[in-house]
Design an enzyme around this catalytic site. Structure first.
Site, PDB file in Angstrom:
ATOM      1  N   GLY A 102       0.788  -1.242   0.000  1.00 50.51           N
ATOM      2  CA  GLY A 102       0.000   0.000   0.000  1.00 50.51           C
ATOM      3  C   GLY A 102       0.811   1.279   0.000  1.00 50.51           C
ATOM      4  O   GLY A 102       0.245   2.359   0.058  1.00 50.51           O
ATOM      5  N   ARG A 337       2.926 -13.445  -2.833  1.00 48.13           N
ATOM      6  CA  ARG A 337       4.132 -12.974  -2.132  1.00 48.13           C
ATOM      7  C   ARG A 337       4.148 -13.658  -0.783  1.00 48.13           C
ATOM      8  O   ARG A 337       3.131 -14.190  -0.328  1.00 48.13           O
ATOM      9  CB  ARG A 337       4.114 -11.452  -1.957  1.00 48.13           C
ATOM     10  CG  ARG A 337       2.914 -10.960  -1.202  1.00 48.13           C
ATOM     11  CD  ARG A 337       2.864  -9.452  -1.172  1.00 48.13           C
ATOM     12  NE  ARG A 337       1.580  -9.003  -0.657  1.00 48.13           N
ATOM     13  CZ  ARG A 337       1.122  -7.781  -0.744  1.00 48.13           C
ATOM     14  NH1 ARG A 337       1.826  -6.858  -1.337  1.00 48.13           N
ATOM     15  NH2 ARG A 337      -0.041  -7.450  -0.239  1.00 48.13           N
ATOM     16  N   TYR A 858      30.284 -13.098  24.623  1.00 48.12           N
ATOM     17  CA  TYR A 858      28.884 -12.985  25.035  1.00 48.12           C
ATOM     18  C   TYR A 858      28.348 -11.592  24.759  1.00 48.12           C
ATOM     19  O   TYR A 858      29.105 -10.641  24.574  1.00 48.12           O
ATOM     20  CB  TYR A 858      28.716 -13.315  26.525  1.00 48.12           C
ATOM     21  CG  TYR A 858      29.298 -12.280  27.468  1.00 48.12           C
ATOM     22  CD1 TYR A 858      28.520 -11.227  27.938  1.00 48.12           C
ATOM     23  CD2 TYR A 858      30.631 -12.363  27.895  1.00 48.12           C
ATOM     24  CE1 TYR A 858      29.051 -10.278  28.795  1.00 48.12           C
ATOM     25  CE2 TYR A 858      31.159 -11.432  28.753  1.00 48.12           C
ATOM     26  CZ  TYR A 858      30.370 -10.378  29.201  1.00 48.12           C
ATOM     27  OH  TYR A 858      30.895  -9.438  30.033  1.00 48.12           O
TER      28      TYR A 858
END
Ligand code: PEP
Ligand code: MG
Length: 887
Positions: A102, A337, A858
Site C-alpha cells: 500500500g 508474495r 557474550y
C-alpha cells in the site's frame, strides 16, 4: 551487471530476477512458468526506475521498448490498446524488491477513453460496468498521476448520488455513471487546466512515470526508513492485462493466505467480495466475506484456489499471500508474495515447516524477523482485571494497548510528542496515516477486514489493532467517537485487545508476555546454531529470575547503584554521602552492607551455577542527593515558619552545602566509576565484602555461585591494578581460607576510549572485558547522549550526516573499530580473556551481528530481549556463513 533490457514479459522472467523485476514482477514471472492462470503482462525494471529517479522522466527509448512489448501483448490477447471495438485494458502497479504493501500507487483500467469505453460496453454487453470502470480509472489516474486530491472526486460522486437519489454505488445505473464521468472530466480540467488525456499511450507513459515517482512519496519514504529498505533499491512497474472482478455476480476478487496470518494455523484464510474490483478488498471500504463462504458461492473456484494455495506454498516453501480475481467464473491469480504475518504466526509457521520436512532448522531460524520477536514480547490484557467490553471487532493484530483517543494521525503524533499514549481511532486508515500509526499504541477502525490497510500495516509493525468494529461512528466536528452505543470524546481513553478484537472503555491493566511452545522450539534451534553466549542485564532478583526463565546464561551487568535508589535505602545512602568523616561514612556503609548482601544472595540463588557480573558503584554521587533548587525552596519555606523550623532548616542548609561541593561541571566525565572507588575505597570495600559474604552464605545453601566483579570506567591500567588488589584483599579477608574452590573473576568495563587503546596493559589485570558501549559511544563521539538526542541527533539523521542513531545501532566504523582493537590487544596479552558487551547495543540485531564478527564471547541485554538475542545471535552465525561460504 546492468541489463540491456528495460522491459521483460512475464514469460521471460523468473523468481531469481527479483532485484530487477521487483517482488511482484518476479513472482508473476515465476507463476507464469508454473503454468498458473496469470493474466499476461510485462515488467519495467528497477534499473529503469533508477534512471527515472536520476533524470526525472521516462526516456523515449524505454517507452518504445514498453510499446513494443505491449504490441506482443495485444497479439496474444487479440485486443488492441486504444481500439474502439476491442480495447486492451491494463493495470499499472508498483512492485518493489522488498514488499511495501500500500505504500506506492496503482492504476487500474488504463486504456479507457471516451471511445474505448463504448467498445468495452459492447464487448461485455454491460454499459453500466464499462462506465463504472471508466469513472474508477479517471479517479485513480486523476489522483495518482495528476495529483488531484481524492476528496474532489469523492465530493463529485456524493453530489451525483444525491442528485440522482442513489444511496449506494450499487444502485447507480449506466446513465448515472456517464454523468459522473462528465463531472470528472470537468473536474480534471478545472484542477489541471487540461483535458483528461484521451491518447492511451500518453496515459500509459504518464502512469508508468507516476508509479516510479511514487517511490519517493512521503509514506513510502517513512516505510523504508522504518524497515531499513535502501532508497537505491527502487521499484519495478508491472503492466498487466486487466481482468474484472466487477463484471457481475459470477465475478469477484479476494485475498487468500495459505495459512492463518494471525495464528499461523494451517488453514486457508482470506476474504473476498463478489462483484468488486481489485482494491475494494484491501481498501476496507466494504466489509468482505470469509473465504470459506466461497465454497458455497463458487465451489469449483474454491477447489481450484485451494490447489493453487498448496502448489504455491510448496513451491515457495513459505506461507503465501495470494490475490485473485474471478471473472465470469474464471479464476486468475494476480499476485503471490510471502505473506505478512504476526510474530506468533511467523514462529508457528517456521516450526511447522520444519516439522513438515520442508525447511531445515537453520532456514527456519534465519527467516524470523527481528521485529517479530519484538512483537512476541507484547503485552496482553490482564485477565484478572475488571473489564468492561463495549464492542468487538476483528482481531487484526495481537497485543493489547490502552491510550487516549486520537481521531486522526496528526493528533496521535501530537500526543506521542507530549509523551502520552495514544490510541488511533478511525473509520478506516490509509497509507497517509503511517506516521500516526507509528506514533500510536494501537489502532481501532470501524471498517475493513483482516486484510485492510490498517490490519496489514499494524501487523507489520507489531502494533495491536482491532478492525471492522461495527457500529463505530465518528463525529469529527464534535471530536467524539460512538462505539457500543457510548460516546467518548477525544482525550478520553479506550483500550483494545488485538488478539480477541475486544474494545474496552478506559485504561486496562496489561500483563507481560510469555514464551509459547513453538517459540521455545525455535529458540532451541537457535541455541544449537549460535556461538555467542547470551547474558542479561539485571539489577534485581526478579529481573534475574526472568532473564533465566527466558534463557539467559548469566548476568552480564548488575548495576549495583540501582539497589541504592529504593525509598527505604536512599536516606541511608544519602547519610553515607553526606558523612563528615571517613569513620562516619564507614558507619553508614555498614548499614547498607546487609541490604546489598541480601540482594546479592537472592540474585546468586536465581542464577545458581551461572556467572553473575556485578559492577561496583558507577554514577557520580550527586545523583543520590536531593536537587539543589528543591533544597533552596524548602529552606525558604522553612524561613517563613520561624523558630519552629530552625533545626530542619539547619539540616537542609548543611545538605545544600554538601550538594554544592559535590556539584561538577561535567559529571559524566567527573568523579564517577572507578575514580570513586579510588577516592573512597570504603564504598567499594563495602560492596566487595557484601558480594563475598553473599557468596559464602549461598555456598552454605549448596548454591553454585560464580561472581564476576566488574570495575567501571577504567581508563588507565593502574586504576584497575589498584582496585583489583582491593577486590583480592577483601575476598581473602571474607573467605578467610575457606571456599578455596570459589571461582571469582575481576574484570573491567571498556567504556573509555583510552582503555580500548591500551587494552593490552589493562588486560594484565583483568580476567574479562565488558564493552560498555553506551559510554564508549558517548566518549568516542564526544556526545552526551541526552543532549545529543534532545538537540541535534535528529537533524544529523535527517541530513544523513549519521547513517543511524549510534546509541541504538553500534557505530561499527568508529566504536566498532575500538572494540576490535581492544579485543585483539587484550587477547594478545591474555588469550583466555573473556569478552562481552553490556551496553544497550547488546539487544540490537545489527550490533549483535557485529559482536559475532568481532569474536566476542557474550552479549548482555535486558531480560525481555533475551529470546530476541538468542535468535539474533544464531542469525549472525548464519549470516557469516553466507558471507564466507564453506569451501
Ligand atoms: C555502558 O556505558 O554501556 C554501560 C552499560 O554502563 P551505563 O549505561 O550504566 O553507564
Ligand atoms: Mg557506562
Amino acid at each position: 551487471m546492468k541489463s540491456a533490457k528495460g522491459v521483460y514479459r512475464f514469460d521471460e522472467g523468473s523468481l531469481s530476477m527479483k532485484a530487477l523485476l521487483g517482488g511482484k514482477g518476479a513472482n508473476l514471472a515465476e507463476m507464469t512458468r508454473l503454468g498458473l492462470p496469470i493474466p499476461a503482462g510485462f515488467t519495467v525494471t528497477t534499473e529503469v526506475c533508477a534512471k527515472y529517479q536520476a533524470s526525472g522522466s521516462l526516456s523515449d527509448e524505454t517507452f518504445e521498448e514498453i510499446c513494443a512489448t505491449l504490441s506482443d501483448l495485444e497479439n496474444k490477447q487479440s485486443a488492441w490498446f486504444g481500439h474502439s471495438d476491442c480495447p486492451l485494458l491494463v493495470s499499472v502497479r508498483s512492485g518493489s524488491v522488498t514488499s511495501m504493501p500500500g505504500m506506492m500507487d496503482t492504476i487500474l483500467n488504463l486504456g479507457l477513453n471516451d471511445f474505448t469505453v463504448q467498445g468495452l460496453a459492447k464487448q461485455t454487453g454491460n454499459e453500466r460496468f464499462a462506465y463504472d470502470c471508466y469513472r474508477r480509472f479517471i479517479q485513480m489516474f486523476g489522483e495518482v498521476v495528476l495529483g488531484i486530491p481524492a476528496l474532489h472526486f469523492d465530493h463529485a460522486l456524493e453530489q451525483m448520488k444525491k442528485d440522482e437519489d442513489c444511496i449506494s454505488d450499487q444502485e447507480v445505473n449506466a446513465e448515472q455513471w456517464k454523468k459522473l464521468v462528465l463531472r470528472y472530466h470537468w473536474l480534471v480540467e478545472a484542477q489541471t487546466g487540461k483535458a483528461f488525456p484521451q491518447d492511451v499511450y500518453v496515459q500509459l507513459r504518464m502512469a508508468v512515470g507516476a508509479v516510479f515517482k511514487s517511490w519517493n512519496n512521503v509514506r513510502a519514504k517513512v516505510y523504508r526508513k522504518l524497515y531499513s529498505i535502501p532508497n537505491e533499491q527502487g521499484t519495478a512497474v508491472t503492466v498487466q492485462t486487466m481482468v474484472f472482478g466487477n463484471r457481475g455476480d459470477d465475478s469477484g476478487t479476494g485475498v487468500l493466505f495459505t495459512r492463518n496470518p494471525s495464528t499461523g494455523d494451517k488453514e486457508i484464510y482470506g476474504e473476498y467480495l463478489m462483484n468488486a474490483q481489485g482494491e475494494d478488498v484491501v481498501a476496507g471500504v466494504r466489509t468482505p466475506r470469509s473465504i470459506i463462504e466461497l465454497k458455497d458461492d463458487l465451489p469449483e473456484i474454491y477447489a481450484q484456489l485451494t490447489a493453487v494455495a498448496e502448489q504455491l506454498e510448496a513451491h515457495y516453501l513459505d506461507m503465501q499471500d495470494i490475490e485473485f480475481t474471478v471473472e465470469n467464473r474464471q479464476l486468475y491469480v494476480l499476485q503471490t508474495r510471502s505473506g505478512k504475518r504476526t510474530a506468533q504466526a511467523a514462529v508457528k509457521i517456521a516450526v511447522a515447516l520444519v516439522d513438515e520436512g520442508l525447511l531445515p532448522k537453520e532456514e527456519a531460524v534465519s527467516r524470523i524477523e527481528a521485529g517479530h520477536l519484538d512483537q512476541l514480547l507484547h503485552r496482553s490484557i490482564d485477565r484478572q482485571a475488571q473489564l468492561q467490553v463495549i464492542a468487538t471487532g476483528l482481531p487484526a493484530s495481537p497485543g493489547a494497548a490502552s491510550g487516549v483517543i486520537a481521531l486522526d494521525a496528526q493528533t496521535a503524533e501530537g500526543l506521542a510528542r507530549e509523551g502520552k499514549k495514544a490510541l488511533l481511532v478511525s473509520l478506516e486508515t490509509s497509507p497517509e496515516d503511517i506516521q500516526g500509526i507509528l506514533a500510536a499504541q494501537g489502532i481501532l477502525t470501524g471498517r475493513g477486514g483482516m486484510t485492510s490497510h490498517a490490519a496489514v500495516v499494524a501487523r507489520g509493525m507489531g502494533k495491536p489493532c482491532v478492525c471492522g468494529c461495527d457500529g463505530l461512528s465518528i463525529d469529527l466536528e464534535q471530536r467524539s467517537v460512538t462505539i457500543g452505543g457510548r460516546t467518548f470524546n477525544e482525550g478520553e481513553s479506550l483500550s483494545i485487545d488485538g488478539a480477541t478484537g475486544q474494545v474496552f472503555s478506559g485504561i486496562v491493566s496489561l500483563t507481560e508476555p510469555e514464551i509459547t511452545p513453538e517459540l521455545l522450539t525455535l529458540l532451541e534451534y537457535a541455541d544449537e546454531i549460535r556461538e555467542l553466549k547470551i547474558y542479561s542485564n539485571a539489577d534485581t532478583p526478579a529481573d534475574a529470575a526472568k532473564a533465566r526463565e527466558w534463557g539467559a546464561e548469566g548476568i552480564g551487568l548488575c548495576r549495583t547503584e540501582h539497589m541504592f535508589f529504593s525509598d527505604s535505602r536512599l536516606p541511608v545512602v544519602q547519610a553515607m554521602i553526606l558523612a563528615g568523616s571517613k569513620e562516619e561514612r564507614i558507619q553508614e556503609l555498614s548499614k547498607i552492607m546487609p541490604m546489598q548482601q541480601a540482594d546479592f544472595e537472592a540474585i546468586f540463588e536465581a542464577m545458581d551455577g551461572l556467572p553473575v557480573t556485578i559492577r561496583l558503584l558507577d554514577p557520580p554521587l550527586h545523583e543520590f542527593l536531593p536537587n539543589q533548587e528543591h533544597l533552596v525552596k524548602q529552606i525558604r519555606e522553612l524561613e517563613t515558619v520561624g523558630a519552629e523550623g530552625e533545626d530542619e532548616r539547619e539540616r537542609l542548609k548543611a545538605t545544600l552545602a554538601k550538594v554544592r561541593t559535590l556539584q561538577e561541571r561535567n559529571p559524566m566525565l567527573g568523579l564517577r566509576g572507578c575514580r570513586l572507588g579510588i577516592l573512597f575505597p570504603e564504598i567499594y570495600d563495602m560492596q566487595i565484602e557484601a558480594i563475598f559474604k553473599a557468596a559464602k552464605a549461598v555456598l552454605g545453601r549448596r548454591i553454585e555461585v560464580r561472581p564476576d566483579i566488574m570495575i567501571p570506567l577504567v581508563g588507565h591500567a593502574n586504576e584497575l591494578q589498584t582496585l583489583r588488589k582491593l577486590v583480592d584483599d577483601v575476598a581473602r579477608q571474607v573467605l578467610f581460607g575457606e571456599h578455596k574452590d570459589l571461582q571469582y573473576k575481576v574484570g573491567t568495563m571498556i567504556e573509555v576510549p583510552r582503555a580500548a587503546i591500551v587494552a593490552d596493559k589493562i588486560a594484565e589485570h583483568a580476567d574479562f572485558f565488558s564493552f560498555g558501549t553506551n559510554d564508549l559511544t558517548q566518549m568516542t563521539f564526544g556526545y552526551s547522549r541526552d543532549d545529543a538526542e534532545e538537540k541535534f541527533l535528529n537533524s544529523y539523521l535527517e541530513q544523513q550526516i549519521l547513517p543511524a542513531n549510534p546509541f541504538q545501532s553500534l557505530d561499527e566504523e568508529g566504536v566498532g573499530e575500538l572494540i576490535q582493537w581492544a579485543v585483539a590487544k587484550g587477547k594478545s596479552k591474555k588469550s583466555f580473556l573473556k569478552t562481552g558487551i553490556c551496553g544497550e547495543h547488546g539487544g540490537d540485531m545489527q550490533s549483535i551481528v557485529f559482536c559475532q564478527q568481532a569474536g566476542l564471547d557474550y552479549i548482555s541485554c535486558s531480560p525481555y530481549r533475551v529470546p530476541y538475542a538468542r535468535i539474533a545471535a544464531a542469525q549472525a552465525v548464519l549470516a557469516s556463513q553466507i558471507a564466507e561460504p564453506q569451501r
